[in-house]
Design an enzyme around this catalytic site. Sequence first.
Site, PDB file in Angstrom:
ATOM      1  N   SER A 184       0.844  -1.195   0.000  1.00 40.83           N
ATOM      2  CA  SER A 184       0.000   0.000   0.000  1.00 40.83           C
ATOM      3  C   SER A 184       0.884   1.251   0.000  1.00 40.83           C
ATOM      4  O   SER A 184       1.685   1.425  -0.911  1.00 40.83           O
ATOM      5  CB  SER A 184      -0.955  -0.029   1.207  1.00 40.83           C
ATOM      6  OG  SER A 184      -1.876   1.032   1.143  1.00 40.83           O
ATOM      7  N   THR A 185       0.785   2.089   1.018  1.00 36.69           N
ATOM      8  CA  THR A 185       1.557   3.335   1.054  1.00 36.69           C
ATOM      9  C   THR A 185       3.054   3.037   0.933  1.00 36.69           C
ATOM     10  O   THR A 185       3.606   2.254   1.686  1.00 36.69           O
ATOM     11  CB  THR A 185       1.302   4.088   2.367  1.00 36.69           C
ATOM     12  OG1 THR A 185      -0.105   4.225   2.564  1.00 36.69           O
ATOM     13  CG2 THR A 185       1.945   5.461   2.333  1.00 36.69           C
ATOM     14  N   HIS A 211      -2.621  -0.854  -3.394  1.00 32.80           N
ATOM     15  CA  HIS A 211      -3.746   0.046  -3.165  1.00 32.80           C
ATOM     16  C   HIS A 211      -3.532   1.326  -3.949  1.00 32.80           C
ATOM     17  O   HIS A 211      -2.677   2.139  -3.612  1.00 32.80           O
ATOM     18  CB  HIS A 211      -3.883   0.376  -1.677  1.00 32.80           C
ATOM     19  CG  HIS A 211      -4.241  -0.802  -0.831  1.00 32.80           C
ATOM     20  ND1 HIS A 211      -3.956  -0.877   0.516  1.00 32.80           N
ATOM     21  CD2 HIS A 211      -4.861  -1.971  -1.137  1.00 32.80           C
ATOM     22  CE1 HIS A 211      -4.391  -2.015   0.998  1.00 32.80           C
ATOM     23  NE2 HIS A 211      -4.952  -2.703   0.014  1.00 32.80           N
ATOM     24  N   MET A 305      -0.170   1.199   5.137  1.00 34.83           N
ATOM     25  CA  MET A 305      -0.985   1.525   6.292  1.00 34.83           C
ATOM     26  C   MET A 305      -2.041   0.441   6.491  1.00 34.83           C
ATOM     27  O   MET A 305      -2.517  -0.171   5.538  1.00 34.83           O
ATOM     28  CB  MET A 305      -1.673   2.875   6.051  1.00 34.83           C
ATOM     29  CG  MET A 305      -2.129   3.591   7.294  1.00 34.83           C
ATOM     30  SD  MET A 305      -0.763   4.365   8.169  1.00 34.83           S
ATOM     31  CE  MET A 305      -0.245   5.601   6.969  1.00 34.83           C
ATOM     32  N   ASP A 308      -4.487  -4.811   5.783  1.00 37.61           N
ATOM     33  CA  ASP A 308      -4.925  -5.628   4.648  1.00 37.61           C
ATOM     34  C   ASP A 308      -3.879  -6.690   4.305  1.00 37.61           C
ATOM     35  O   ASP A 308      -2.693  -6.393   4.172  1.00 37.61           O
ATOM     36  CB  ASP A 308      -5.188  -4.750   3.424  1.00 37.61           C
ATOM     37  CG  ASP A 308      -5.876  -5.499   2.290  1.00 37.61           C
ATOM     38  OD1 ASP A 308      -6.569  -6.497   2.578  1.00 37.61           O
ATOM     39  OD2 ASP A 308      -5.717  -5.087   1.128  1.00 37.61           O
TER      40      ASP A 308
END
Length: 367
Positions: A184-185, A211, A305, A308
């Site tokens: 993600s991030t 993401h 973050m 998930d």
Amino acid sequence: MIKVLVVDDSIFMRNMISDMLKVEEDIEIIGRAKNGEEAIKMNRELKPDVITLDVQMPILDGLSALRVIMKESQAKVIMVSNYTKDGAKETLEALKLGAYDFLEKPSGEVSMNIKDIKKELIEKIRNAKYINMGALKYTNIESSSEIFKKNTKEKDIKSKFEPIKFRNINKINNKDKIIAIGVSTGGPRALEEVLPKLPRHLQAPIVIVQHMPPKFTKSLADRLNIISDIIIKEAEDGEILKNGTAYIAPGGIHMLVEVINGEKKIKLDNKTPPYSGHCPSVNVLFKSIINIYEKNIIAVLMTGMGSDGAEYLKKIKDIGGRTIAQDEQSCIVYGMPKVAYEMGAVEYVERLNNISNKIMELIDINN
């Protein structure tokens, strides 16, 4: 109090973003700049915690300003970009240069759009405290555009697409392997570290959930494809998985793997709602491969973050699959890997620059 500097050449946009933030008790607007030159000066004088930075501005553009800001300060930068093809390319370059996140530039036309963006912006600003600036600056090395220049020679492009006998894995057997990655991030930069190190003769397909919104995942895949030996593409519904190819889930759509008539294929699902707030979801992808590949899974969770992927990473480990998590020191955000580790879902904890080596080691062990 989180001190924020708003940078945009449009007074309308500066006012809109400021209005979104000024009612929050823990956020203070300490300055507003109309170009990159002003942003650099105000960053030096005001020392903001977070900067929202437009890309296209007169005098000095956002990318040029970002290069200076990352060298001079510890400010965390969120890029505010148009969701267009060109905007996606510029945003990905900004992430490479050191911005930790991005969001869609408010249009001002649809109130619901503005409401959603306000919520997202405030969340990203508050999450800035979790950003590992050490990792962010450590990976802020050669510009991707420079890497592209070195990897776009005609002979490289041609050799990449020469046929390889062992690419197809259509028949189901207990030796078929798959590599699944969730991120993600900080993900684009993490993927740029891992995927180019994998060899084109890789004896497994790779499925990836990053993401990201729609449009950005296609640009990300194209970008990574140029600098990698394996083939990297945005996934398409119904395509057969091939060894030596990485498939990135399109933004806003769940990606799964399914077996149809004995063939392993990509399934894109735009009807299922977000899983734990995410679409695409790492958990949805991981869940889909468990019954197909069982213990022949190498699953990886990298910077990001939230949580998930942790739930089904644990299930993969429980059935004998191999699991890897990025370590805290090299994560831009130590969220998803941390949750997985605390759940007992992680077999190997690896620095970002060693994840590709560990993947290849596990592929060789399974062989």
